[in-house]
Design a protein around this motif. Structure first.
Motif, short mmCIF file in Angstrom:
data_model
loop_
_atom_site.label_atom_id
_atom_site.label_comp_id
_atom_site.label_asym_id
_atom_site.label_seq_id
_atom_site.Cartn_x
_atom_site.Cartn_y
_atom_site.Cartn_z
N THR A 186 0.73 -37.48 -13.33
CA THR A 186 0.57 -36.34 -12.84
C THR A 186 1.21 -36.60 -11.13
N ASP A 187 1.84 -35.46 -10.51
CA ASP A 187 1.36 -34.95 -9.42
C ASP A 187 0.45 -35.30 -8.72
N VAL A 188 0.40 -35.70 -7.44
CA VAL A 188 -1.21 -35.42 -6.65
C VAL A 188 -1.58 -34.41 -6.02
N ALA A 189 -0.16 -33.96 -5.71
CA ALA A 189 0.02 -32.90 -5.04
C ALA A 189 -1.01 -31.83 -5.86
N THR A 190 0.02 -31.62 -6.91
CA THR A 190 0.08 -30.59 -7.88
C THR A 190 -1.50 -30.26 -8.30
N LEU A 191 -2.06 -31.13 -8.11
CA LEU A 191 -3.48 -31.50 -9.06
C LEU A 191 -4.19 -31.02 -7.74
N ILE A 192 -3.95 -31.57 -6.37
CA ILE A 192 -5.00 -30.83 -5.18
C ILE A 192 -4.64 -29.60 -5.35
N ARG A 193 -3.90 -29.04 -5.21
CA ARG A 193 -3.27 -28.10 -5.08
C ARG A 193 -4.08 -26.55 -5.70
N LEU A 194 -4.27 -27.62 -7.48
CA LEU A 194 -4.74 -26.52 -7.92
C LEU A 194 -6.21 -26.24 -7.99
N GLY A 195 -7.48 -27.46 -7.15
CA GLY A 195 -8.56 -27.35 -6.76
C GLY A 195 -8.67 -27.31 -5.54
N LEU A 196 -7.55 -26.68 -4.51
CA LEU A 196 -8.05 -26.53 -3.42
C LEU A 196 -8.52 -25.36 -3.53
N GLY A 197 -7.44 -24.77 -4.21
CA GLY A 197 -7.36 -23.26 -4.18
C GLY A 197 -8.72 -22.87 -4.73
N VAL A 198 -9.63 -23.02 -5.29
CA VAL A 198 -11.03 -22.90 -5.75
C VAL A 198 -12.11 -22.60 -5.00
N SER A 199 -11.76 -24.70 -3.62
CA SER A 199 -12.34 -24.14 -3.15
C SER A 199 -12.41 -24.03 -2.06
N LEU A 200 -11.24 -23.75 -1.37
CA LEU A 200 -10.95 -22.51 0.11
C LEU A 200 -11.32 -21.38 -0.32
N SER A 201 -11.42 -20.69 -1.77
CA SER A 201 -12.20 -19.49 -1.64
C SER A 201 -12.73 -19.54 -1.35
N ALA A 204 -13.06 -42.77 -10.98
CA ALA A 204 -11.52 -43.49 -12.11
C ALA A 204 -11.07 -44.76 -11.57
N GLY A 205 -11.05 -44.76 -9.99
CA GLY A 205 -10.34 -45.67 -9.05
C GLY A 205 -8.89 -45.61 -9.53
N ASP A 206 -9.00 -44.07 -8.89
CA ASP A 206 -6.98 -42.90 -9.52
C ASP A 206 -7.08 -43.36 -7.11
N VAL A 207 -6.54 -44.33 -6.56
CA VAL A 207 -6.25 -44.39 -5.52
C VAL A 207 -5.32 -43.09 -4.95
N PRO A 208 -3.80 -43.46 -5.62
CA PRO A 208 -3.44 -42.01 -5.39
C PRO A 208 -4.01 -40.77 -4.56
N ALA A 209 -4.14 -40.64 -5.80
CA ALA A 209 -5.15 -39.12 -5.59
C ALA A 209 -6.41 -39.09 -4.61
N VAL A 210 -6.57 -40.73 -4.70
CA VAL A 210 -8.51 -40.13 -3.22
C VAL A 210 -7.06 -40.14 -2.04
N GLN A 211 -6.08 -41.07 -1.44
CA GLN A 211 -5.52 -41.26 -0.47
C GLN A 211 -5.23 -39.78 -0.46
N GLY A 212 -4.57 -39.05 -1.49
CA GLY A 212 -3.96 -37.61 -1.44
C GLY A 212 -4.72 -36.92 -0.87
N VAL A 213 -6.27 -36.79 -1.67
CA VAL A 213 -7.43 -35.87 -1.16
C VAL A 213 -7.72 -36.11 0.33
N LEU A 214 -7.46 -37.76 0.57
CA LEU A 214 -8.43 -38.57 2.30
C LEU A 214 -6.97 -37.62 2.97
N VAL A 215 -5.57 -37.34 3.18
CA VAL A 215 -4.81 -36.90 3.85
C VAL A 215 -5.13 -35.02 4.11
N VAL A 216 -5.25 -34.37 2.88
CA VAL A 216 -5.38 -32.74 3.39
C VAL A 216 -6.24 -32.81 3.58
N SER A 217 -7.59 -34.00 3.48
CA SER A 217 -9.09 -34.25 4.74
C SER A 217 -8.59 -33.58 5.95
#
Length: 328
Positions: A98-113, A289-302
Motif C-alpha cells: 500500500t502507498d505509505v503516504a496514504t497509510l500515514i495520512r490515515l493515522g496522522l489525522g487521528v494523532s493530530l486531533s 514488521a521491518g517495513d523500512v519504507p513505512a518507517v522512512q515515511g514516518v521519520l520524514v513526516v516527523s
C-alpha cells in the motif's frame, strides 16, 4: 506616519524570521532524509526477506530486490526517493504493497486531533496554574501548584488513561472507552472519542507550561522595566498584560515547540489503551514488521512536523517577545 509604513518594520522582521528558519530547515531536512534513507542499508532488511522468508535463495532475493529498484547504486536510489518525497510520494509498504503516504495520512489525522486537543487543554490548564503561582511566589498557592505540577509530571500517561477509562468511560459512561470518530461524523462524536486520550496526554503539558510560565513571571517581575512601569503609575493588570506576560512567555513558547510533535508521535501506549490507529501506533507496528519504507515515511513526516511547528513558534516569538524580534 501612515499605518502601511508602520507595518513595514514588523513585516521585515517576520520575513527575516521565516528566512532564518527556512535556512536552517533545508540543510537539516537534507541531512535527516539522507540518514533516514540509509536505514535500509544499515539495517540489512530487505523486502525479499519479508516476502520469501529466511530460506529464500540468493537468486530469488536478487529478483525481488530488482523489482523494488534496490539493485541500483545507493545515491541513485536516494535521489529517486528524495524526488518522490518532495512530490509527496513516500514509497510503497513492503508488508502490504500500500502507498505509505496514504497509510500515514490515515493515522496522522487521528494523532493530530488528539495532540491538538491535548495541547489546548495543557496550555489552558498550565497558564492558569502558572499565573496563579507566578503572581504569588513562595505563597501557599505557589507551593500547592508546585506540588501539583510535580505529581502531574511523573504520572505515566498510560496509567492516567486506564484510570480515565475505568472511571469516566466504564463507570460513569460519559465517554466512549475506545475507537475514533472522524470530524466528518460530527463535532460531538469526534470530541467524545478524543477527549479521554487528550486528557491523558495533556497532564505533562500542563506541568511543563505551568512551571515555565511561573519561572518566567517571577523573573520578569524582577526586571527594571517593571519598576519603571510602577513609577509611571501603571496599574498591576496593565503591567501584567502589556509588559510582564510578553517577556515571560518566551520560554513557554519554546517548550511548546517541542511538545506538540512529541504528542503526535510518542503516544503509542495511549493509542493502544484507547483503541486508536494513530501515527505513533503505525510507526511502532511498521518498525516491528521491518517495513523500512513505512518507517522512512514516518521519520520524514516527523521531521516536517517538528520543523514546521518550530517555524510557527519562532514567528510567534518574534511577535511576542522583544528580544526574539531583534534576533537575540
Amino acid at each position: 506616519m501612515s499605518r502601511p509604513l508602520q507595518l513595514l518594520p514588523s513585516l521585515r522582521r517576520l520575513l527575516a524570521t521565516v528566512a532564518r528558519s527556512v535556512g536552517i530547515f533545508v540543510p537539516v531536512f537534507l541531512v535527516a532524509t539522507f540518514v533516514t534513507f540509509a536505514l535500509r542499508s544499515l539495517s540489512g532488511l530487505s523486502p525479499a526477506r519479508l516476502q520469501l522468508g529466511e530460506q529464500a535463495t540468493p537468486e530469488a532475493i536478487a529478483a525481488v530486490e530488482g523489482q523494488w529498484g534496490l539493485d541500483r547504486p545507493f545515491l541513485t536510489q536516494y535521489a529517486a526517493w528524495l524526488g518522490g518525497v518532495l512530490r509527496g510520494d513516500l514509497g510503497t509498504s513492503w508488508v502490504n504493497g500500500t502507498d505509505v503516504a496514504t497509510l500515514i495520512r490515515l493515522g496522522l489525522g487521528v494523532s493530530l486531533s488528539v495532540a491538538a486537543l491535548a495541547l489546548v487543554i495543557g496550555v489552558v490548564g498550565g497558564v492558569a496554574l502558572g499565573t496563579a503561582a507566578g503572581l504569588r511566589p513562595t505563597s501557599r498557592v505557589d507551593r500547592a501548584v508546585t506540588a501539583l505540577t510535580t505529581v502531574l509530571s511523573v504520572l505515566p500517561g498510560f496509567v492516567v488513561g486506564i484510570i480515565l477509562v475505568a472511571v469516566l468511560a466504564v463507570g460513569l459512561g460519559l465517554f466512549p472507552s475506545a475507537g475514533y470518530a472522524p470530524l466528518t461524523s460530527g463535532v460531538w462524536p469526534w470530541l467524545a472519542h478524543i477527549t479521554l486520550p487528550a486528557l491523558a496526554l495533556s497532564l505533562d503539558v500542563v506541568a511543563d507550561v505551568a512551571r515555565q510560565l511561573r519561572t518566567g513571571l517571577v523573573t520578569a517581575y524582577r526586571e527594571n522595566y517593571v519598576t519603571g512601569a510602577v513609577v509611571r503609575g501603571l496599574g498591576p493588570r496593565r503591567i501584567l498584560t502589556r509588559h510582564v506576560l510578553r517577556n515571560a512567555t518566551g520560554p513557554l513558547l519554546a517548550v511548546l515547540g517541542l511538545k506538540f510533535p512529541s504528542l503526535v508521535g510518542a503516544a503509542v501506549v495511549t493509542e493502544w489503551i484507547f483503541g486508536l490507529q494513530g501515527f505513533g501506533r503505525f510507526a511502532n507496528d511498521s518498525a516491528q514488521a521491518g517495513d523500512v519504507p513505512a518507517v522512512q515515511g514516518v521519520l520524514v513526516v516527523s521531521i516536517v512536523l517538528v520543523v514546521s511547528f518550530n517555524l510557527v513558534v519562532n514567528v510567534l516569538l518574534g511577535r511576542v517577545t522583544p528580544a526574539a524580534a531583534r534576533g537575540v
